[in-house]
Every structure is written in C-alpha cells, then in structure tokens.
Write a protein that holds these residues in place. Structure first.
Motif, PDB file in Angstrom:
ATOM      1  N   GLU A 113      -9.813 -25.242 -60.609  1.00 43.08           N
ATOM      2  CA  GLU A 113      -8.384 -24.951 -60.497  1.00 43.08           C
ATOM      3  C   GLU A 113      -7.532 -26.201 -60.735  1.00 43.08           C
ATOM      4  O   GLU A 113      -6.524 -26.143 -61.447  1.00 43.08           O
ATOM      5  CB  GLU A 113      -8.057 -24.374 -59.107  1.00 43.08           C
ATOM      6  N   GLU A 116      -7.659 -27.297 -64.427  1.00 42.01           N
ATOM      7  CA  GLU A 116      -6.806 -26.405 -65.217  1.00 42.01           C
ATOM      8  C   GLU A 116      -5.342 -26.750 -65.019  1.00 42.01           C
ATOM      9  O   GLU A 116      -4.560 -26.805 -65.978  1.00 42.01           O
ATOM     10  CB  GLU A 116      -7.064 -24.943 -64.828  1.00 42.01           C
ATOM     11  N   TYR A 117      -4.968 -26.972 -63.781  1.00 40.21           N
ATOM     12  CA  TYR A 117      -3.584 -27.322 -63.443  1.00 40.21           C
ATOM     13  C   TYR A 117      -3.155 -28.592 -64.171  1.00 40.21           C
ATOM     14  O   TYR A 117      -2.077 -28.650 -64.790  1.00 40.21           O
ATOM     15  CB  TYR A 117      -3.483 -27.495 -61.928  1.00 40.21           C
ATOM     16  N   LYS A 119      -4.606 -30.064 -66.804  1.00 40.66           N
ATOM     17  CA  LYS A 119      -4.678 -29.882 -68.259  1.00 40.66           C
ATOM     18  C   LYS A 119      -3.440 -29.150 -68.766  1.00 40.66           C
ATOM     19  O   LYS A 119      -2.870 -29.508 -69.804  1.00 40.66           O
ATOM     20  CB  LYS A 119      -5.943 -29.111 -68.622  1.00 40.66           C
ATOM     21  N   ASN A 120      -3.004 -28.148 -68.015  1.00 41.09           N
ATOM     22  CA  ASN A 120      -1.821 -27.375 -68.409  1.00 41.09           C
ATOM     23  C   ASN A 120      -0.540 -28.191 -68.314  1.00 41.09           C
ATOM     24  O   ASN A 120       0.477 -27.837 -68.926  1.00 41.09           O
ATOM     25  CB  ASN A 120      -1.704 -26.110 -67.552  1.00 41.09           C
ATOM     26  N   LYS A 121      -0.570 -29.269 -67.550  1.00 38.85           N
ATOM     27  CA  LYS A 121       0.588 -30.165 -67.449  1.00 38.85           C
ATOM     28  C   LYS A 121       0.513 -31.310 -68.456  1.00 38.85           C
ATOM     29  O   LYS A 121       1.304 -32.243 -68.409  1.00 38.85           O
ATOM     30  CB  LYS A 121       0.710 -30.709 -66.021  1.00 38.85           C
ATOM     31  N   ASP A 122      -0.469 -31.201 -69.353  1.00 38.07           N
ATOM     32  CA  ASP A 122      -0.611 -32.136 -70.481  1.00 38.07           C
ATOM     33  C   ASP A 122      -1.014 -33.549 -70.086  1.00 38.07           C
ATOM     34  O   ASP A 122      -0.721 -34.508 -70.805  1.00 38.07           O
ATOM     35  CB  ASP A 122       0.671 -32.186 -71.318  1.00 38.07           C
ATOM     36  N   TYR A 123      -1.708 -33.688 -68.952  1.00 38.63           N
ATOM     37  CA  TYR A 123      -2.312 -34.971 -68.644  1.00 38.63           C
ATOM     38  C   TYR A 123      -3.551 -35.155 -69.516  1.00 38.63           C
ATOM     39  O   TYR A 123      -4.260 -34.187 -69.831  1.00 38.63           O
ATOM     40  CB  TYR A 123      -2.725 -35.046 -67.174  1.00 38.63           C
ATOM     41  N   TYR A 148     -12.871 -30.256 -70.325  1.00 39.79           N
ATOM     42  CA  TYR A 148     -11.663 -30.772 -69.678  1.00 39.79           C
ATOM     43  C   TYR A 148     -11.394 -32.244 -69.986  1.00 39.79           C
ATOM     44  O   TYR A 148     -10.268 -32.716 -69.809  1.00 39.79           O
ATOM     45  CB  TYR A 148     -11.756 -30.599 -68.157  1.00 39.79           C
ATOM     46  N   GLU A 228      -2.206 -31.650 -56.434  1.00 42.42           N
ATOM     47  CA  GLU A 228      -0.989 -31.003 -56.945  1.00 42.42           C
ATOM     48  C   GLU A 228       0.253 -31.647 -56.353  1.00 42.42           C
ATOM     49  O   GLU A 228       1.328 -31.624 -56.974  1.00 42.42           O
ATOM     50  CB  GLU A 228      -1.019 -29.499 -56.645  1.00 42.42           C
TER      51      GLU A 228
END
Length: 231
Positions: A113, A116-117, A119-123, A148, A228
């Motif tokens: 989780e 994914e979080y 990666k979706n924030k473009d880190y 990842y 997060e």
C-alpha cells in the motif's frame, strides 16, 4: 516536494526477514531431523541462530569476516549451542537455507500500500541493501516488489557496505540524485540512519521493534503506513 528520491532498505524494513527465515528454519528442522540429533526446542534453536546471525553480520559489515564464513558459521554456532558438532551439516543447512529464503513472501504490514501510494505521487523509489545481489533480486521477484524500484543498489555492486559512505555515494550517482532531494528509509540505526546521515542524506527510522532510538534521525515511524504523514 522537498524530496524526490526515496531510498529504502529491504530486509527488516519492507521484507520481513525474521518471519521468512523462521519459515525456512521450520522446514530445515524437519527435513534434517534436528530433533533426533539433540535440537529438542525449535524456538530456542531459532533464537540462538538469530543472536549469532546478528553478531556475525556486524563483523561482516566491519570487514572482519568473509561472506562465505558468515553463511555457514551462523548455522554451526547455533547447532553447537545444542551440542551438535557437525560442520558438514552446518554447511549443508546454509546452502539450503539460502536456496529457500529468497522464495519467501512475508512483508511487513502496508508494504504494498505504501509503495503504491508513493509511486502514485511520482516519487522515485530505490533500494540500498547489504544483501547479496542474486538473493535480493529473487526476494523482490517472489514478493512482487521488483516493479516499484528504479534502482536496486546492492553492496556487491557498490563494492561497499552500509554504513560506509561509498555505498550511499554510489546510490546517488546511479540514481542521478542529489543528497538534498534524497532520503533514506530503514530499520537499522547504524547502517541506514547513521550511514545516510554521514553521507548528507535525511533519514526515516522505521522503528518496527519499538526500541529507544540511539541515533538521531530526521523522522521516525513505527509502522510503514505512517510514511503517508511525511510524504
């Protein structure tokens, strides 16, 4: 974003080494019929192995012993604690342990989780690990983590072990990152936190074991989901 490149440790941070190692030992305990050889308490045997493994890894990271010695002596010393003086058994168990271990899949809660979080924030996500190249690659594949990470930096490739600055400098070079935009996320206060700090990189201490910190980190979390709140 202050940070662009996030460098993770693998073992004991994302990949639950203790749970995976224990599964392997339970299999070897049965296959090698250790109870009949005098190892009558599995939990005590695994605890003995864990103590010897931690001490020998410390010696290995300091360059005091070779990789090959680390691999079998941790088994030999654990068996010796139960009066089993069998070097050939120790070496056979070492080989089989390392063959089985990378195929185990236990991760710490929220690992997928949080990746994914992030990666979706473009880190840009990377790994820096003292593990052996072939074994770490198989762990990532078995646990379905390989997609990842942009760069997987091992001590073998860097020719240096955490906490030495050289492996962090190598990681920055390989990922084309600058220390000011990078952060190291790991569980080991000396290897991950002090090592990255010495290289001018901010840190997140992943305190799974709820210990009292002995090394200053930029941030501290007790479970991965708390990341997060930082990113």
């Amino acid at each position: 974003m202050k940070y662009r490149h996030l460098f993770f440790d693998l073992d004991h941070t994302l990949w639950d080494f203790e749970a995976n190692a224990k599964e392997c030992f339970q299999e070897l305990y049965i296959d090698k019929q250790l109870q009949g050889r005098g190892v009558d308490d599995f939990d005590a045997f695994f605890s003995a192995y864990s103590v010897h493994n931690e001490r020998l890894w410390g010696e290995y990271t300091k360059g005091l012993i070779l990789q090959s010695e680390l691999r079998w002596r941790r088994m030999w010393l654990a068996l010796m604690d139960f009066g089993v003086e069998d070097e050939s058994l120790s070496k056979a168990m070492s080989v089989e342990f390392l063959e089985r271990l990378p195929y185990k899949k236990n991760l710490f809660p929220h690992t997928i989780e949080i990746l994914e979080y992030l990666k979706n924030k473009d880190y840009a996500l990377h790994l820096i690990t003292n593990g052996f190249q072939e074994i770490q690659d198989q762990k990532l594949q078995s646990a379905e983590l390989q997609g990842y990470f942009q760069e997987v930096i091992t001590s073998e490739a860097a020719q240096s072990l955490k906490p030495n600055r050289a492996i962090f400098d190598y990681a920055l070079k390989q990922s084309k990152a600058h220390p000011d935009e990078s952060i190291m996320i790991g569980d080991n206060q000396e290897a991950d936190i002090q090592g990255a700090t010495n290289a001018g990189i901010d840190t997140v201490f992943v305190n799974h074991l709820q210990v009292v910190p002995e090394v200053q980190s930029t941030y501290m979390v007790h479970h991965l989901q708390e990341l997060e709140g930082i990113f």
